[in-house]
Design an enzyme around this catalytic site. Structure first.
Site, PDB file in Angstrom:
ATOM      1  N   GLU A  90       0.846  -1.189   0.000  1.00  0.00           N
ATOM      2  CA  GLU A  90       0.000   0.000   0.000  1.00  0.00           C
ATOM      3  C   GLU A  90       0.876   1.232   0.000  1.00  0.00           C
ATOM      4  O   GLU A  90       1.869   1.305   0.733  1.00  0.00           O
ATOM      5  CB  GLU A  90      -0.911  -0.006   1.224  1.00  0.00           C
ATOM      6  CG  GLU A  90      -1.923   1.107   1.255  1.00  0.00           C
ATOM      7  CD  GLU A  90      -2.939   0.954   2.373  1.00  0.00           C
ATOM      8  OE1 GLU A  90      -3.801   1.841   2.513  1.00  0.00           O
ATOM      9  OE2 GLU A  90      -2.869  -0.054   3.105  1.00  0.00           O
ATOM     10  N   CYS A  95      -3.887   0.839  -2.729  1.00  0.00           N
ATOM     11  CA  CYS A  95      -3.416  -0.533  -2.525  1.00  0.00           C
ATOM     12  C   CYS A  95      -3.003  -1.176  -3.851  1.00  0.00           C
ATOM     13  O   CYS A  95      -3.563  -0.866  -4.904  1.00  0.00           O
ATOM     14  CB  CYS A  95      -4.509  -1.372  -1.869  1.00  0.00           C
ATOM     15  SG  CYS A  95      -4.927  -0.833  -0.199  1.00  0.00           S
ATOM     16  N   VAL A  96      -2.041  -2.089  -3.770  1.00  0.00           N
ATOM     17  CA  VAL A  96      -1.583  -2.827  -4.936  1.00  0.00           C
ATOM     18  C   VAL A  96      -1.816  -4.309  -4.696  1.00  0.00           C
ATOM     19  O   VAL A  96      -1.470  -4.838  -3.637  1.00  0.00           O
ATOM     20  CB  VAL A  96      -0.078  -2.578  -5.212  1.00  0.00           C
ATOM     21  CG1 VAL A  96       0.356  -3.334  -6.467  1.00  0.00           C
ATOM     22  CG2 VAL A  96       0.195  -1.088  -5.359  1.00  0.00           C
ATOM     23  N   ASP A 216       9.928  12.050  -9.239  1.00  0.00           N
ATOM     24  CA  ASP A 216       9.908  11.280  -7.991  1.00  0.00           C
ATOM     25  C   ASP A 216      10.797  10.049  -8.130  1.00  0.00           C
ATOM     26  O   ASP A 216      10.391   8.930  -7.810  1.00  0.00           O
ATOM     27  CB  ASP A 216       8.477  10.883  -7.630  1.00  0.00           C
ATOM     28  CG  ASP A 216       8.345  10.444  -6.174  1.00  0.00           C
ATOM     29  OD1 ASP A 216       9.210  10.832  -5.347  1.00  0.00           O
ATOM     30  OD2 ASP A 216       7.385   9.720  -5.847  1.00  0.00           O
TER      31      ASP A 216
END
Length: 420
Positions: A90, A95-96, A216
């Site tokens: 997460e 969430c993955v 990022d």
């Protein structure tokens, strides 16, 4: 390490006569506790801003895309109704889950995928979802995680936004650099990862008809496939580079504490050299095995770049910062050279940092000069030797600083570079 955002969303279209905007931090409670006041943004005057015709990424309808549109029912089936046993992790996005879908090339074959479900974060989360689709829908490179498709449904259950990626079974580089990792990455693997990551950034910055700034770049956004190839992931904060004739893009200041370039934090002016700074931080992560910011360490060792500075001017002291899980004596000379590449990336002045293609050339030279490391992946044939690229920057070393402190006053003697 948490991702910070100083305010939600991108800057709105600016008036013809730009006025200074104040970039104010907007941390979550947890992020505020972790960061304190170290990232206080200053007022900025956006005298050179992005073109109004290039505020968005190339639209999917304008460029060919192989992305598949999935239904939410298909996503539920792929993840066994988003079972806890299928949850991989997460993050700030949501969430993955690990899922299984039919291959588009061979319907009889099933393939593993990673399915990222947008959390209930409102407009900004949706913007990041759109950015991911628009970026990964039109770019393709061996060192970028492949986006298989997406799901976008609005019904009585609410807004459903999901992204479906190729599954990366070996997790992130951050996972394997962690002290909790049972088997640490070997030095050869770290060099291979540095090469792969540099290739990915070079592609984004220099090898397309438009430039993408990652914004990022960090070890947790570098994933490893079944063959341990490194691929860049998570493009939700990516931006188009400045149009021709302009020097930078003015944006909200977002990124991850410890990786973001100082001039970007202070002004909100984004260039590809911001990614180069982050890459330099990452190289020291590979060298030391430490995170850029670690509040669990003694106060003097919490900030990686500040901790390493006293050890860099003396080759004998340098070995003290090497990851203790590695064979220090065996990798010392190679690590010396990689640190020189990192130093170039961490020049205080953005203009004096190398382009990512130059960084890639230098890392190739480090790999080729390293004895006993084999060939991690066919290195690109360099256009210049490491010494030639390094010599080009020697006259600028006096400008190299980290943060507010002095950086290296000089490069180590050339004999150190030639001992490998």
């Amino acid at each position: 390490m948490k991702c910070f955002q100083f305010y939600g969303g991108e800057k709105k279209e600016e008036p013809k006569t730009p006025k200074p905007d104040s970039v104010q931090p907007s941390f979550t409670d947890n992020e505020r506790r972790q960061s304190g006041s170290e990232f206080n943004s200053q007022n900025t005057s956006d005298t050179s801003t992005e073109s109004r015709t290039r505020t968005q990424f190339p639209n999917l309808s304008e460029r060919p895309s192989n992305l598949k549109a999935f239904t939410f029912s298909e996503m539920k089936q792929a993840t066994k109704n988003f079972s806890r046993t299928a949850k991989l992790g997460e993050g700030g996005f949501g969430c993955v889950f690990k899922g299984v879908i039919k291959s588009s090339e061979d319907p009889a074959k099933k393939i593993d995928v990673a399915i990222k479900q947008l959390g209930k974060r409102g407009l900004q989360g949706h913007k990041e979802w759109v950015t991911e689709v628009n970026v990964l829908g039109v770019v393709e490179h061996p060192n970028l995680v492949k986006l298989v498709g997406y799901c976008a449904e609005d019904d009585e259950r609410g807004i459903q936004r999901l992204l479906i990626y190729e599954y990366m079974p070996n997790g992130s580089v951050e996972d394997h650099l962690s002290i909790k990792s049972v088997i640490p990455l070997t030095w050869a693997m770290r060099l291979r990862i540095a090469l792969d990551a540099a290739r990915g950034l070079t592609y984004l910055h220099e090898e397309m008809d438009f430039q993408i700034i990652f914004r990022d770049f960090k070890s947790s956004n570098i994933l490893l496939d079944e063959e341990w190839n490194a691929k860049l992931s998570d493009f939700g904060l990516a931006r188009l580079g400045p149009p021709e004739g302009l020097t930078h893009v003015s944006t909200a200041v977002v990124g991850t504490i410890g990786y973001a370039a100082p001039e970007y934090i202070q002004t909100g002016r984004l260039t590809s050299k911001s990614d180069v700074w982050s890459f330099g931080v990452f190289l020291y992560e590979l060298i030391t095995g430490r995170r850029p910011l670690d509040r669990n360490r003694p106060r003097s060792e919490q900030k990686l770049l500040e901790w390493v500075k006293p050890y860099l001017s003396d080759a004998r002291k340098f070995q003290l910062i090497l990851d203790p899980r590695l064979e220090r004596k065996q990798i010392l000379k190679s690590a010396h050279k990689l640190s020189l590449v990192a130093n170039r990336c961490l020049s205080r002045l953005p203009k004096t940092r190398p382009k990512m293609s130059e960084v890639l050339e230098m890392i190739n030279q480090v790999v080729e000069a390293s004895i006993g490391l084999g060939n991690p992946e066919a290195p690109l044939k360099p256009k210049k030797t490491f010494e030639e690229v390094e010599a080009k920057g020697k006259r600028r070393i006096r400008d190299m600083k980290i943060g507010d402190g002095s950086w290296l006053g000089r490069v180590w003697a050339s004999k150190i570079m030639k001992t490998c």
